[in-house]
Write a protein that holds these residues in place. Structure first.
Motif, PDB file in Angstrom:
ATOM      1  N   PRO A 254       0.833  -1.210   0.000  1.00 27.84           N
ATOM      2  CA  PRO A 254       0.000   0.000   0.000  1.00 27.84           C
ATOM      3  C   PRO A 254       0.867   1.259   0.000  1.00 27.84           C
ATOM      4  N   ALA A 255       0.473   2.235  -0.766  1.00 25.82           N
ATOM      5  CA  ALA A 255       1.207   3.508  -0.811  1.00 25.82           C
ATOM      6  C   ALA A 255       1.223   4.176   0.561  1.00 25.82           C
ATOM      7  N   SER A 256       0.241   3.857   1.384  1.00 21.63           N
ATOM      8  CA  SER A 256       0.144   4.463   2.713  1.00 21.63           C
ATOM      9  C   SER A 256       1.048   3.788   3.753  1.00 21.63           C
ATOM     10  N   MET A 257       1.704   2.683   3.373  1.00 19.51           N
ATOM     11  CA  MET A 257       2.567   1.991   4.334  1.00 19.51           C
ATOM     12  C   MET A 257       3.805   2.847   4.609  1.00 19.51           C
ATOM     13  N   PRO A 258       4.107   3.089   5.878  1.00 17.25           N
ATOM     14  CA  PRO A 258       5.306   3.870   6.199  1.00 17.25           C
ATOM     15  C   PRO A 258       6.571   3.199   5.666  1.00 17.25           C
ATOM     16  N   GLU A 259       7.498   4.012   5.195  1.00 21.83           N
ATOM     17  CA  GLU A 259       8.733   3.510   4.579  1.00 21.83           C
ATOM     18  C   GLU A 259       9.496   2.566   5.509  1.00 21.83           C
ATOM     19  N   ALA A 260       9.588   2.902   6.789  1.00 22.40           N
ATOM     20  CA  ALA A 260      10.315   2.052   7.735  1.00 22.40           C
ATOM     21  C   ALA A 260       9.657   0.684   7.873  1.00 22.40           C
ATOM     22  N   GLU A 261       8.327   0.654   7.874  1.00 23.23           N
ATOM     23  CA  GLU A 261       7.600  -0.622   7.953  1.00 23.23           C
ATOM     24  C   GLU A 261       7.836  -1.456   6.697  1.00 23.23           C
ATOM     25  N   ALA A 262       7.788  -0.810   5.533  1.00 23.65           N
ATOM     26  CA  ALA A 262       8.022  -1.513   4.268  1.00 23.65           C
ATOM     27  C   ALA A 262       9.444  -2.064   4.215  1.00 23.65           C
ATOM     28  N   THR A 263      10.410  -1.284   4.651  1.00 25.71           N
ATOM     29  CA  THR A 263      11.809  -1.720   4.651  1.00 25.71           C
ATOM     30  C   THR A 263      12.005  -2.921   5.567  1.00 25.71           C
ATOM     31  N   ALA A 264      11.421  -2.885   6.745  1.00 29.24           N
ATOM     32  CA  ALA A 264      11.541  -4.005   7.687  1.00 29.24           C
ATOM     33  C   ALA A 264      10.857  -5.252   7.135  1.00 29.24           C
ATOM     34  N   LEU A 265       9.698  -5.083   6.534  1.00 31.30           N
ATOM     35  CA  LEU A 265       8.962  -6.209   5.951  1.00 31.30           C
ATOM     36  C   LEU A 265       9.764  -6.862   4.828  1.00 31.30           C
ATOM     37  N   LYS A 266      10.368  -6.053   3.975  1.00 31.46           N
ATOM     38  CA  LYS A 266      11.183  -6.578   2.866  1.00 31.46           C
ATOM     39  C   LYS A 266      12.413  -7.305   3.387  1.00 31.46           C
TER      40      LYS A 266
END
Length: 96
Positions: free
Chosen positions: A12-24
């Motif tokens: 989601p575009a609304s996902m915070p960058e830090a959350e996306a980075t940790a998830l990846k």
């Protein structure tokens, strides 16, 4: 059993960058562990897309479903699965 799996990821575009980075990062570690085990035999990126084509070598479709559904990015994926079997005209002796 071999399975050809296409995974298209849509965070989601609304996902915070830090959350996306940790998830990846978590996804990468889990996928590399599955590759090391031999269950995730091959992984290719589709150029220009946040997608991949992978080959899995597992004992059943149920095992494949379990592996895929435990991936951290699973909730954000569209997944297409094709079971594979040896073609009678193949000149290869194995599936490598």
């Amino acid at each position: 059993m071999l399975f050809h799996v296409r995974m298209d990821v849509n965070l989601p575009a609304s996902m915070p960058e830090a959350e996306a980075t940790a998830l990846k990062a978590t996804e990468k570690a889990q996928s590399q562990a599955l590759q090391a085990s031999g269950q995730w035999r091959h992984l290719w990126r589709i150029a220009g897309q946040y997608s991949n084509i992978s080959l899995f070598d597992v004992s059943s479709i149920d095992e494949l479903h379990q592996l895929l559904s435990q991936l951290p990015l699973f909730p954000y994926m569209k997944i297409q699965v094709m079971p594979l079997c040896r073609h009678p005209s193949s000149i290869r002796e194995d599936d490598r």
